[in-house]
Design an enzyme around this catalytic site. Structure first.
Site, PDB file in Angstrom:
ATOM      1  N   ASP A  29       0.824  -1.211   0.000  1.00 21.94           N
ATOM      2  CA  ASP A  29       0.000   0.000   0.000  1.00 21.94           C
ATOM      3  C   ASP A  29       0.857   1.259   0.000  1.00 21.94           C
ATOM      4  O   ASP A  29       1.532   1.564   0.983  1.00 21.94           O
ATOM      5  CB  ASP A  29      -0.907  -0.022   1.232  1.00 21.94           C
ATOM      6  CG  ASP A  29      -1.928   1.105   1.219  1.00 21.94           C
ATOM      7  OD1 ASP A  29      -2.065   1.783   0.182  1.00 21.94           O
ATOM      8  OD2 ASP A  29      -2.587   1.306   2.253  1.00 21.94           O
ATOM      9  N   ASP A  76      -0.889   7.607  -6.763  1.00 21.56           N
ATOM     10  CA  ASP A  76      -1.139   6.393  -5.991  1.00 21.56           C
ATOM     11  C   ASP A  76      -1.298   5.206  -6.931  1.00 21.56           C
ATOM     12  O   ASP A  76      -2.169   5.216  -7.806  1.00 21.56           O
ATOM     13  CB  ASP A  76      -2.390   6.565  -5.132  1.00 21.56           C
ATOM     14  CG  ASP A  76      -2.720   5.314  -4.330  1.00 21.56           C
ATOM     15  OD1 ASP A  76      -1.787   4.710  -3.767  1.00 21.56           O
ATOM     16  OD2 ASP A  76      -3.904   4.931  -4.277  1.00 21.56           O
TER      17      ASP A  76
END
Length: 440
Positions: free
Chosen positions: A111, A321
């Site tokens: 992540d 991201d």
């Protein structure tokens, strides 16, 4: 992002790794890991009963859900919210690595929107159901719980507490209300490599989760934080990889055909050569996220100035991201941007996304022509290909791969596919190079 921080200085890292070819190799030559999308047949999360388009539609929905993590974390500025295979899950990725001595392999979410590396540990007071065995710290010769007075514990701030035995306890909460609590510890992390033997990182700070619950899947066992904060795997690698990592994400269709994305560290992560564009990496709070400055978007010849987002200020107004599929803009800017796209489409027959998620969709007829879209970052005009800007979500529906959000802005992974994207933490820059990622 703050200046790159590491648990180990370069000198101590070399001293700890002197007996390990893997660590020395990581510093001198770098190493590469294989990334596998969650919907690839290689993935343990692959559902053979779903069609490719059904999997893609679910990925778009997960993308919208993930944005709440960034909204909650950035708005509250609270530390509480915050060659291996990686498989995308919930818009994120999964990554295989090993903990302890002897190495114990785990599969966990990779992540870029969080920092702490944690896994479920035995004995566990309240763990979510997990298929694989839990990590037993007593079986590792190199595992050590950290005390409350250590610098690593103090780095957690409000996310730490002290047990009756004066051991450091961590508490992390994610934007979807998932959580993990447990002991903060250090142990050896081992990463497999596609270009050599395993690479070892001794005395890496990890979380040994004793109470974990939320939206976690039984097929993985924790989270590997790849963000910019001092507790992340990237930061703890530190100068041993020169503060550099990069990835190259293959398109969804290529993943389905068995091709894999790649994640590079150290010298392998350097992005150079013809066509490279670089933009500054901006330091902001929280330092977990990778902030860039988006100045405008162009649709064909029409340039639309980006007025910023709720992240504040004209600099660092968008997060890049790899775990969010769609690119998301504030409502007002998205409306202007999407209208420009609509006006620039030639021979476009409008239709609807049955899920109601994407708003600008067309029939994929042979004479349909869509505009070239360019993202104007500070110092880097990144020209996107059609595969970065439109997604075929069913046999007869092609949709714009952008959407609106109430706060913040995110440059998602669809827009990043077939680019080699390099992060230079020490040099504080992100580089883009158009690349056929299936050929790496």
């Amino acid at each position: 992002m703050t200046t790159f921080q590491s648990v180990l200085s370069f000198a101590s890292a070399i001293a700890l790794c002197v007996a390990s070819f893997g660590c020395i190799d990581a510093h001198n030559a770098g190493f590469t890991m294989e990334l596998v999308h969650r919907d690839s047949p290689k993935s343990p999360l692959y559902n053979s009963e779903q069609t490719h388009l059904q999997r893609l539609n679910k990925a778009m929905r997960r993308s919208v859900s993930r944005v709440h993590h960034f909204q909650r974390t950035a708005d509250t500025v609270s530390p509480k919210e915050v060659e291996s295979e990686i498989i995308a899950n919930g818009g994120e990725y999964l990554m295989s690595l090993s903990l302890g001595t002897p190495p114990f392999e785990i599969l966990a979410i990779a992540d870029t929107g969080s920092d702490l590396i944690w896994t479920q540990c035995t004995p566990c007071d309240k763990c979510y159901k997990q298929i694989a065995p839990l990590f037993d710290p007593k079986s590792s010769k190199t595992y050590r719980d950290l005390s409350c007075d250590t610098r690593q514990c103090q780095n957690l701030g409000e996310s730490s507490s002290c047990s009756s035995e004066q051991l450091c306890q961590y508490s992390y909460y994610y934007g979807d209300r998932s959580f993990t609590n447990g002991n903060l510890a250090v142990d050896t992390v081992t990463l497999p490599s596609t270009n050599g033997g395993p690479v070892y990182f001794p005395k890496t700070v990890i979380g040994c989760g004793r109470r974990n619950n939320g939206t976690f899947d039984k097929k993985y066992s924790g989270i590997i934080g790849l963000g910019g904060g001092p507790m992340s795997l990237i930061s703890q690698m530190g100068s041993s990889v020169g503060g550099k990592f990069s990835y190259c994400l293959v398109p969804f269709s290529s993943e389905s055909a068995g091709n894999s994305s790649k994640l590079h560290f150290g010298r392998n992560a350097v992005v150079s050569g013809s066509g490279v564009l670089s933009t500054p990496l901006i330091s902001k709070t929280p330092d977990t996220f990778y902030y860039l400055t988006l100045e405008a978007m162009s649709v064909g010849d029409k340039k639309i100035e980006f007025g910023g987002s709720s992240f504040g200020g004209s600099e660092g107004n968008i997060i890049i991201d790899s775990g969010t599929s769609l690119t998301l803009f504030p409502v007002n800017f998205f409306t202007e941007f999407a209208t420009a796209v609509e006006n620039a489409v030639v021979n476009g027959e409008r239709t609807q996304d049955a899920s109601g998620l994407l708003s600008h969709c067309y029939r994929p007829t042979p004479d349909l022509k869509v505009p070239v879209i360019t993202a104007h970052f500070n110092g880097a005009d990144v020209v996107l290909q059609t595969l970065n800007t439109f997604i075929l979500i069913s046999d007869d529906v092609l949709c714009l791969a952008f959407n609106s959000t109430q706060s913040g802005a995110i440059f998602g992974n669809v827009a990043q596919m077939n680019f080699l994207i390099g992060y230079d933490i020490l040099g504080k820059s992100v580089s883009f190079k158009p690349t056929d990622c299936t050929q790496l």
